[in-house]
Scaffold this motif. Structure first.
Motif, mmCIF file in Angstrom:
data_model
loop_
_atom_site.group_PDB
_atom_site.id
_atom_site.type_symbol
_atom_site.label_atom_id
_atom_site.label_comp_id
_atom_site.label_asym_id
_atom_site.label_seq_id
_atom_site.Cartn_x
_atom_site.Cartn_y
_atom_site.Cartn_z
ATOM 1 N N VAL B 13 0.917 -1.301 -0.054
ATOM 2 C CA VAL B 13 -0.059 -0.072 -0.128
ATOM 3 C C VAL B 13 0.892 1.322 0.143
ATOM 4 O O VAL B 13 1.930 1.388 0.696
ATOM 5 N N GLY B 14 0.657 2.000 -0.918
ATOM 6 C CA GLY B 14 1.466 3.567 -0.843
ATOM 7 C C GLY B 14 0.714 4.630 -0.156
ATOM 8 O O GLY B 14 -0.481 4.929 -0.339
ATOM 9 N N SER B 48 7.043 5.985 -0.414
ATOM 10 C CA SER B 48 7.833 7.122 -1.309
ATOM 11 C C SER B 48 7.236 8.001 -1.567
ATOM 12 O O SER B 48 7.756 9.505 -2.119
ATOM 13 N N GLY B 49 5.823 8.320 -1.512
ATOM 14 C CA GLY B 49 4.883 9.735 -1.576
ATOM 15 C C GLY B 49 4.453 10.448 -0.304
ATOM 16 O O GLY B 49 3.789 11.191 -0.421
ATOM 17 N N LEU B 50 5.259 9.719 0.874
ATOM 18 C CA LEU B 50 4.992 10.597 2.060
ATOM 19 C C LEU B 50 5.694 11.523 2.258
ATOM 20 O O LEU B 50 7.077 11.415 2.336
ATOM 21 N N THR B 51 5.444 12.776 2.490
ATOM 22 C CA THR B 51 6.453 13.850 2.503
ATOM 23 C C THR B 51 6.839 14.109 4.119
ATOM 24 O O THR B 51 7.263 14.981 4.392
ATOM 25 N N PHE B 52 5.476 14.159 4.752
ATOM 26 C CA PHE B 52 5.778 14.462 6.275
ATOM 27 C C PHE B 52 5.096 13.253 7.368
ATOM 28 O O PHE B 52 4.102 12.733 6.883
ATOM 29 N N MET B 53 5.608 12.970 8.206
ATOM 30 C CA MET B 53 5.031 12.086 9.420
ATOM 31 C C MET B 53 5.402 12.619 10.537
ATOM 32 O O MET B 53 6.665 13.063 10.810
ATOM 33 N N ASP B 54 4.555 12.663 11.528
ATOM 34 C CA ASP B 54 4.883 12.831 13.105
ATOM 35 C C ASP B 54 4.693 11.596 13.814
ATOM 36 O O ASP B 54 4.161 10.465 13.377
ATOM 37 N N ILE B 78 8.708 0.531 3.305
ATOM 38 C CA ILE B 78 9.700 0.634 2.162
ATOM 39 C C ILE B 78 9.656 2.102 1.773
ATOM 40 O O ILE B 78 8.822 2.742 1.909
ATOM 41 N N HIS B 79 11.085 2.385 1.446
ATOM 42 C CA HIS B 79 11.138 3.783 0.603
ATOM 43 C C HIS B 79 10.902 4.999 2.037
ATOM 44 O O HIS B 79 10.123 6.030 1.563
ATOM 45 N N LEU B 100 12.294 -2.646 4.420
ATOM 46 C CA LEU B 100 13.058 -3.033 3.010
ATOM 47 C C LEU B 100 13.549 -1.865 2.344
ATOM 48 O O LEU B 100 13.313 -0.715 2.464
ATOM 49 N N ASP B 101 14.473 -2.314 1.350
ATOM 50 C CA ASP B 101 15.176 -1.300 0.578
ATOM 51 C C ASP B 101 14.835 -1.033 -0.564
ATOM 52 O O ASP B 101 15.110 -0.153 -1.306
ATOM 53 N N SER B 102 13.971 -2.057 -1.417
ATOM 54 C CA SER B 102 13.599 -1.734 -2.810
ATOM 55 C C SER B 102 12.315 -2.430 -3.116
ATOM 56 O O SER B 102 11.921 -3.301 -2.287
#
Lengths: 146, 108
Positions: B13-14, B48-54, B78-79, B100-102
């Protein structure tokens, strides 16, 4: 730039304003030419403090949250997040990592730990029944920028 | 809507945008709906599409980890960008959630 600057903004304690507060502090801090990583640290710390004010300070009720920031010596950023909510009875306990009064809401209890990690200094003043002020500071070693 | 790819008992899930307390509730609801099929045993969250997380994001990830663990499953991420990675590690999540790294790793 001036060696001293300050700002203040007050907003309603609704969750939509968490991102508003992050954008405001980032826009103010940018005059210190922070690195991308420093900006992320500052935004995250403010996000945690504002979320605490909304989730714990006002807990289901609504009130105003004040975000204040000052710049001193062209490098020291001090931020205050103040609410007039119910206050924290035991600040030391509240600051323990993983301590949360809302496990059912999947609150992680990491808010203060994140603020401590991402800022240089953190103090919390709280009076039960009248509110909480979180004060944190970070020295920005200019030379970054986007 | 969260983007997702199903492969057997695995679901990728992205997550996009920002994951704070405001967004946490809808992300949680959507993830729970996506993993409601009990045959899903591996949840992989693509940041990969997440720009911010708290720290609200920590709660969301650990909550889904508990659901998967109940059925003998796992959660992996991942990412992560550098900033999210710092929050991930300071929270101790690295002990129970694999990084995971890729995407190749994810398919393994």
């Amino acid at each position: 730039m001036n060696s001293h600057n300050e700002m203040q903004t007050t907003f309603l304690s609704v969750a939509e304003n968490e991102s508003f507060a992050r954008v405001v502090i980032a826009a103010f801090a940018v005059q210190l030419s922070p690195t991308v990583s420093e900006i992320a640290d500052i935004k995250t710390a403010v996000s945690e403090a504002v979320t605490n004010a909304i989730v714990h300070g006002y807990e289901g009720t609504r009130g105003m949250v004040t975000l204040r920031a000052t710049i001193q010596d062209r490098s020291l950023l001090t931020i205050e997040v103040q609410d007039s909510g119910k206050g924290i009875p035991d600040v030391t306990k509240a600051m323990e990592p993983f301590y949360t009064t809302h496990p059912e809401q999947e609150r992680s209890g990491m808010g203060f730990a994140v603020m401590q990690t991402f800022m240089d200094d953190l103090t919390v003043h709280s009076t039960p029944g009248s509110g909480t002020t979180v004060r944190m500071s970070k020295r920005i070693h200019s030379g970054g920028g986007y | 809507m969260l983007r997702s790819i199903r492969d057997g008992d695995k679901l990728l899930v992205g997550l996009d945008g920002e994951l704070d307390h405001f967004c946490a509730q809808s992300v949680r609801r959507e993830l729970d709906s996506q993993i409601s099929d009990p045959t899903i045993r591996q949840l992989i969250l693509d940041f990969s599409g997440l720009t911010f997380m708290d720290s609200s994001g920590i709660g969301v990830i650990l909550g889904r980890y508990r659901i998967l663990r109940e059925r003998g499953g796992t959660v992996a991420v991942i990412h992560m960008n550098e900033h999210i990675s710092r929050i991930f590690h300071m929270s101790g999540m690295g002990k129970v959630i694999r990084q995971l790294d890729s995407k190749q790793e994810a398919r393994r």
